[in-house]
Design a protein around this motif. Structure first.
Motif, PDB file in Angstrom:
ATOM      1  N   MET A 197       0.811  -1.221   0.000  1.00 19.18           N
ATOM      2  CA  MET A 197       0.000   0.000   0.000  1.00 19.18           C
ATOM      3  C   MET A 197       0.845   1.272   0.000  1.00 19.18           C
ATOM      4  O   MET A 197       0.345   2.351   0.300  1.00 19.18           O
ATOM      5  CB  MET A 197      -0.921   0.012   1.225  1.00 19.18           C
ATOM      6  CG  MET A 197      -1.905  -1.132   1.306  1.00 19.18           C
ATOM      7  SD  MET A 197      -3.097  -0.907   2.656  1.00 19.18           S
ATOM      8  CE  MET A 197      -2.003  -1.045   4.088  1.00 19.18           C
ATOM      9  N   SER A 198       2.127   1.150  -0.324  1.00 16.33           N
ATOM     10  CA  SER A 198       3.020   2.306  -0.217  1.00 16.33           C
ATOM     11  C   SER A 198       2.628   3.452  -1.141  1.00 16.33           C
ATOM     12  O   SER A 198       2.997   4.607  -0.897  1.00 16.33           O
ATOM     13  CB  SER A 198       4.468   1.884  -0.490  1.00 16.33           C
ATOM     14  OG  SER A 198       4.596   1.295  -1.778  1.00 16.33           O
ATOM     15  N   LYS A 199       1.862   3.152  -2.194  1.00 13.84           N
ATOM     16  CA  LYS A 199       1.419   4.209  -3.111  1.00 13.84           C
ATOM     17  C   LYS A 199      -0.068   4.519  -2.952  1.00 13.84           C
ATOM     18  O   LYS A 199      -0.653   5.214  -3.795  1.00 13.84           O
ATOM     19  CB  LYS A 199       1.708   3.795  -4.549  1.00 13.84           C
ATOM     20  CG  LYS A 199       3.194   3.637  -4.853  1.00 13.84           C
ATOM     21  CD  LYS A 199       3.432   3.275  -6.309  1.00 13.84           C
ATOM     22  CE  LYS A 199       4.920   3.130  -6.601  1.00 13.84           C
ATOM     23  NZ  LYS A 199       5.174   2.772  -8.029  1.00 13.84           N
ATOM     24  N   SER A 200      -0.675   4.024  -1.873  1.00  9.34           N
ATOM     25  CA  SER A 200      -2.120   4.193  -1.696  1.00  9.34           C
ATOM     26  C   SER A 200      -2.500   5.459  -0.945  1.00  9.34           C
ATOM     27  O   SER A 200      -3.673   5.839  -0.916  1.00  9.34           O
ATOM     28  CB  SER A 200      -2.705   2.973  -0.973  1.00  9.34           C
ATOM     29  OG  SER A 200      -2.540   1.813  -1.751  1.00  9.34           O
ATOM     30  N   GLY A 201      -1.553   6.117  -0.291  1.00 10.35           N
ATOM     31  CA  GLY A 201      -1.821   7.405   0.339  1.00 10.35           C
ATOM     32  C   GLY A 201      -2.180   7.363   1.799  1.00 10.35           C
ATOM     33  O   GLY A 201      -2.376   8.414   2.425  1.00 10.35           O
ATOM     34  N   TYR A 202      -2.278   6.182   2.391  1.00  4.65           N
ATOM     35  CA  TYR A 202      -2.716   6.093   3.787  1.00  4.65           C
ATOM     36  C   TYR A 202      -1.621   6.443   4.790  1.00  4.65           C
ATOM     37  O   TYR A 202      -1.891   6.489   5.993  1.00  4.65           O
ATOM     38  CB  TYR A 202      -3.261   4.693   4.077  1.00  4.65           C
ATOM     39  CG  TYR A 202      -4.543   4.405   3.327  1.00  4.65           C
ATOM     40  CD1 TYR A 202      -5.722   5.073   3.654  1.00  4.65           C
ATOM     41  CD2 TYR A 202      -4.577   3.485   2.284  1.00  4.65           C
ATOM     42  CE1 TYR A 202      -6.896   4.828   2.960  1.00  4.65           C
ATOM     43  CE2 TYR A 202      -5.744   3.234   1.592  1.00  4.65           C
ATOM     44  CZ  TYR A 202      -6.910   3.909   1.931  1.00  4.65           C
ATOM     45  OH  TYR A 202      -8.071   3.665   1.245  1.00  4.65           O
TER      46      TYR A 202
END
Length: 289
Positions: free
Chosen positions: A243-248
């Motif tokens: 999820m490193s590019k998911s923004g969380y």
């Protein structure tokens, strides 16, 4: 990889809900007793005091939790067209002085969040484990919606890092498992674990039948989101996504688990419904006390 300290608050005792601790949850049920046009939300203290409402949320004779959501009924907000009978994690445990939304002691954050958010949140990273059977899915309605139900989620401010689906088509005996990941920007990402999400998918040979008992585990450690399906006598099925590019990992993003049934059909007969029995629900977070 960051280690999660399992300060588990179990909702079961000896594979039964006989000693249920529901103080850590609120419940949305598809009824509207206030006339406000939205589904009722049962707060922690009332839920822990033994709230039940047939047929939407009941305890079996053994103490298991039974959730039911018909196609027609009040919704939680104007932003959804689907009904639900679903628990929402509340780390505040009935302390109404703590705000339900935001980076507060009521919610948790990923360990990739800014340090200030980690200090303000009720927990860091998390695990949701559930042991359940899906008892009924919708059999009427448009083919792209029939048979779908969400059985577990991580919800953020406005988006869902994961929505876990069970789906069984009317002409199949066995159902599929898949999940959606919703980044803060860009398209949803879909991952099939057993069978597929398509309305024309072939029946999965290793699918899950109605009333068949199985378990799932959803775990977040930093930017790693792992989902595992567990069944007796069969190999576990696991899918881990980055999820490193998911923004969380940006400031202000807060999380909470959800479990129950979130009907994903709004087009069938009004009385058609989804139903599931949960035998076990466990949650844990680092730094949660």
């Amino acid at each position: 990889m960051r280690k999660i300290v399992l300060l588990t608050l179990s909702l079961i005792a000896s594979s039964s809900f006989a000693a249920t601790d529901l103080q850590q949850w609120t419940l949305s049920v598809p009824i509207d007793t206030t006339g406000e046009g939205r589904s009722d939300n049962i707060l922690e203290n009332q839920l822990a005091d033994g709230f039940q409402i047939s047929p939407f949320f009941e305890k079996s004779a053994e103490g298991d939790l039974i959730f039911l959501a018909p196609i027609s009924g009040p919704k939680t907000s104007e932003n959804t067209k689907y009904t639900r009978s679903e628990l929402r994690e509340m780390l505040r445990r009935g302390n109404t002085k703590i705000r339900t939304k935001g980076v507060t002691a009521n919610n948790w954050v990923f360990s990739t969040a800014p340090e200030a958010d980690q200090q303000a949140a009720g927990g860091i990273d998390g695990v949701l484990e559930a042991d359940l059977s899906v008892n009924h899915v919708t059999t009427t309605g448009e083919k792209n919606q029939v048979g779908r139900v969400i059985i577990g989620q991580i919800h953020a401010n406005d988006d869902e890092p994961i929505r876990l689906y069970y789906r069984k088509l009317p002409h199949h005996n066995k159902g599929s498992i898949y999940f959606a990941h919703e980044p803060l920007s860009g398209d949803e990402q879909w991952y099939e674990m057993i069978g597929g999400k398509s309305s024309s998918v072939a029946e999965p040979e290793d699918g899950i039948e109605l009333n068949e008992r199985f378990s799932y585990r959803i775990e977040v450690v930093g930017n790693q989101l792992s989902t595992t399906i567990i069944r007796n006598g069969k190999p576990d099925i696991n899918k881990t996504i980055d999820m490193s590019k998911s923004g969380y990992d940006q400031g202000g993003q807060y999380m909470y688990f959800k479990a129950g049934v979130y009907n994903q059909n709004s087009t069938g007969l009004a009385k058609d419904y989804v139903k599931a029995t949960f035998y076990r629900i466990d949650v844990s977070h680092e730094r949660y006390q």
